[in-house]
Design a protein around this motif. Structure first.
Motif, PDB file in Angstrom:
ATOM      1  N   ALA A  26      51.818  45.049  53.194  1.00 56.60           N
ATOM      2  CA  ALA A  26      50.640  44.572  52.471  1.00 56.60           C
ATOM      3  C   ALA A  26      50.724  43.075  52.218  1.00 56.60           C
ATOM      4  O   ALA A  26      49.754  42.335  52.421  1.00 56.60           O
ATOM      5  CB  ALA A  26      50.500  45.332  51.148  1.00 56.60           C
ATOM      6  N   LEU A  64      48.337  40.090  53.515  1.00 54.73           N
ATOM      7  CA  LEU A  64      47.681  39.256  52.513  1.00 54.73           C
ATOM      8  C   LEU A  64      47.989  37.780  52.717  1.00 54.73           C
ATOM      9  O   LEU A  64      47.162  36.914  52.408  1.00 54.73           O
ATOM     10  CB  LEU A  64      48.102  39.688  51.104  1.00 54.73           C
ATOM     11  N   MET A  70      47.658  46.554  48.504  1.00 53.42           N
ATOM     12  CA  MET A  70      46.618  45.552  48.715  1.00 53.42           C
ATOM     13  C   MET A  70      45.492  45.696  47.706  1.00 53.42           C
ATOM     14  O   MET A  70      44.905  44.701  47.269  1.00 53.42           O
ATOM     15  CB  MET A  70      46.062  45.654  50.135  1.00 53.42           C
ATOM     16  N   CYS A  81      42.144  40.925  48.613  1.00 56.12           N
ATOM     17  CA  CYS A  81      42.464  42.002  49.556  1.00 56.12           C
ATOM     18  C   CYS A  81      41.319  42.311  50.510  1.00 56.12           C
ATOM     19  O   CYS A  81      41.497  43.080  51.470  1.00 56.12           O
ATOM     20  CB  CYS A  81      42.851  43.268  48.804  1.00 56.12           C
TER      21      CYS A  81
END
Length: 472
Positions: free
Chosen positions: A382, A386, A414, A420
Motif C-alpha cells: 500500500a 501511495l 490505503m 488513496c
C-alpha cells in the motif's frame, strides 16, 4: 463469483507533427459548440454515475471544470456541468451520445472523441485511475472495443519512442552547440539518474525532452506539447512512469520492514503501457509452480505486467504442506469412494474423513506464518503504491489465495490514507482467505476506481473446515 461494478473501429490517422507557426488544435476544439456541450455533459453525467460517493465529488467537479476550459466552452456553462457531475439533473448519458455522433468529425469514427479525452486526461502528466474508468465507460457508450483504447494508449507511447530514434542524430548535433551546453548537461544528468531498470520513456525524458514533445504533438496538439518541451515538462513526462522510468523494477527494499524478509517486483512482460497490472501469487510449489511468475504466464490484462515476489521461503513451506495434505486427501477420498459410491453416490463419498482432519495439523504452522506475513506485505505494498513508485498511472491488482489476502490488506491500509484515490483501477481476488462481511469491504470503494471482483467457492473445504485458518 461476486462482482462490485461502477457501471471494429480503426484508429484515426495521427497527423504529422505540428510545424512552427501552424499549431494544430486538439480534436475537442474543432467540434461544433453544441457537440462540445454534449461532450462535457456526457462526461459530467458519467462521472456522477461512476463515482457517486461524497469523497469523489471534488475530483468530478475539478475534472469537468478542466474539460470545460479544454473545450473552450463559455464559462456560463460551468454551473450546469458541475451540477451534472454532482448527480443533479435528470438527463442520462444516452441523451448526449447521439448528439455527439451527429458531428461530422465523429460521424465516421467515434474513436476520435476517445483520443481527445485521453489527451485531456494526460495533459498534466498524470493518468488518474478514475479518468481511465471514465474513458473506458465512454468507449463502451460508443460501442468501441476496449482493445482500441489499449491500442490508442500504445500509440501515444510509440510516438515518443519513434521520435527519439528518428531524430537522435539531430539531438546529438544540437547538444554540441555551445549555447545549449548548459541545458543539455542538465538533461543528461537527469537521464543518468535512472539506473538498471530505466526504460526508453525515462531516458527520453532526460536526454531528448524537446524531441519527446515533438512526438507528443501528434497526439495532444502543439499547444499541449509546448509545455512538455520545457524543463518542467520533463518532470511531467517522467511522473507517468515513476523513478525516471525505472518504476517498480527499480524498487528495492533497503532494509527489513517489520517481519517482511522479501519484497521485490519482477517484470512479466517487456512492454510499457499507460496502465499496469500487478499479480500476486498465493503459494509456491515444487515443479511447474515453483516460481512467482508461473501462474501468470497467460495473463492478458495490459502490456506492462509485474508479479510480486514475497516471502518465498515461507510460501514454499506452505506449498509443500499443501501438497502433502492434498496427496493424503486424494488417497483417502479414493478409498471412501470405493466404499460408498454404490450406496450413496459420489457426492456423499467426497467428504473429509475424520482421520484426515488430524493430518491437517501439518499445515497449521506454515499457514499461520503466511497469514501474518501476507497482511504485513499488503500494508507495505500500500505504501509503495501511495508513494507512486509505479508512476502516476492506473494499477490493476490480481491475486489468488494468500496473494489475494495481500491485496485485501493493501486496500485496507490505503483506505486509511487521504491520498488513496485515483491509484487503483480494478481488483481481482480469487479464493481470498479474508473477512466476508460487507462492513470490511465498504471502505474499498474510495480506493478502487473501477471494479472489485471477488471470486470464491462456498464449498471449498480447504478454507471452510478449520475455521481458524481464515482468521486475521
Amino acid at each position: 463469483m461476486a462482482t462490485q461494478d461502477r457501471s471494429s473501429q480503426r484508429l484515426p490517422p495521427v497527423g504529422e507533427p505540428a510545424v512552427e507557426g501552424a499549431p494544430h488544435l486538439p480534436v475537442g476544439h474543432e467540434l461544433a459548440e453544441a457537440s462540445r456541450f454534449a461532450y462535457a455533459a456526457l462526461c459530467g453525467i458519467s462521472l456522477s454515475q461512476l463515482f457517486p460517493e461524497p469523497e469523489q465529488s471534488s475530483f468530478c467537479t475539478e475534472f469537468v471544470a478542466g474539460l470545460v476550459k479544454w473545450l473552450e466552452l463559455p464559462e456560463a456553462v460551468l454551473p450546469t456541468m458541475t451540477a451534472f457531475a454532482n448527480g443533479l439533473g435528470g438527463e442520462g448519458a444516452d441523451v448526449f451520445a447521439p448528439i455527439l455522433l451527429k458531428d461530422p468529425i465523429l460521424k465516421d469514427n467515434p474513436l476520435v472523441i476517445i483520443q481527445d479525452l485521453l489527451s485531456f486526461s494526460l495533459k498534466d502528466g498524470r493518468y488518474d485511475a478514475r479518468a481511465r474508468v471514465l474513458i473506458c465507460h465512454v468507449t463502451s457508450l460508443f460501442r468501441v472495443p476496449l482493445e482500441e483504447l489499449d491500442l490508442l494508449e500504445e500509440t501515444f507511447l510509440e510516438s515518443l519512442k519513434e521520435t527519439k530514434e528518428e531524430e537522435s542524430e539531430t539531438a546529438e548535433a544540437s547538444r554540441k552547440k555551445k549555447e545549449n551546453r548548459r541545458k543539455w548537461k542538465r538533461y543528461l544528468l537527469i537521464g543518468l539518474a535512472t539506473v538498471g531498470g530505466g526504460t526508453v520513456i525515462g531516458v527520453t525524458g532526460g536526454l531528448a525532452a524537446p524531441l519527446v514533445a515533438a512526438g507528443a504533438a501528434t497526439i495532444i496538439g502543439s499547444a499541449g506539447a509546448a509545455a512538455l518541451g520545457s524543463v518542467a515538462g520533463i518532470a511531467v513526462m517522467t511522473s507517468l512512469f515513476g523513478a525516471a522510468g525505472a518504476g517498480l523494477t527499480g524498487y528495492k527494499m533497503k532494509k527489513r520492514v517489520g517481519a517482511i524478509e522479501e519484497f521485490t517486483f519482477l517484470p512479466l512482460t517487456e512492454g510499457r503501457q499507460l496502465h499496469i497490472t500487478i499479480a500476486i501469487t498465493g503459494w509456491l510449489a515444487s515443479g511447474k509452480y515453483r516460481t512467482f511468475s508461473a501462474p501468470w504466464m497467460a495473463l492478458a490484462r495490459s502490456s506492462e505486467q509485474y508479479c510480486l515476489a514475497w516471502e518465498a521461503k515461507y510460501l514454499m513451506e506452505l506449498g509443500n504442506a499443501l501438497e502433502t495434505i492434498l496427496s493424503g486427501l486424494a488417497n483417502m477420498v479414493a478409498q471412501e469412494a470405493l466404499k460408498y459410491t454404490v450406496l450413496s453416490g459420489i457426492v456423499a463419498a467426497l467428504t473429509w474423513p475424520a482421520s484426515l482432519l488430524t493430518v491437517a495439523n501439518v499445515i497449521d504452522n506454515p499457514w499461520g506464518v503466511c497469514l501474518h506475513r501476507s497482511a504485513e506485505v499488503g500494508k507495505h505494498l500500500a505504501h509503495i503504491l501511495l508513494s507512486r513508485q509505479q508512476g502516476r498511472r492506473p494499477v490493476t491488482l490480481i491475486g489468488f489465495s494468500l496473494g489475494a489476502r495481500v491485496i485485501y490488506f493493501c486496500l485496507q491500509e490505503m483506505a486509511q490514507e487521504k491520498d488513496c484515490q485515483g491509484i487503483i483501477e480494478d481488483v481481482v481476488l480469487l479464493g481470498a482467505p479474508v473477512e466476508g462481511e460487507a462492513k470490511h469491504w465498504e471502505p474499498f470503494r474510495k480506493v478502487v476506481s473501477g471494479r472489485i471482483i471477488n471470486g470464491y467457492s462456498r464449498s471449498v473445504a480447504t478454507w471452510t473446515t478449520p475455521g481458524r485458518w481464515t482468521s486475521s
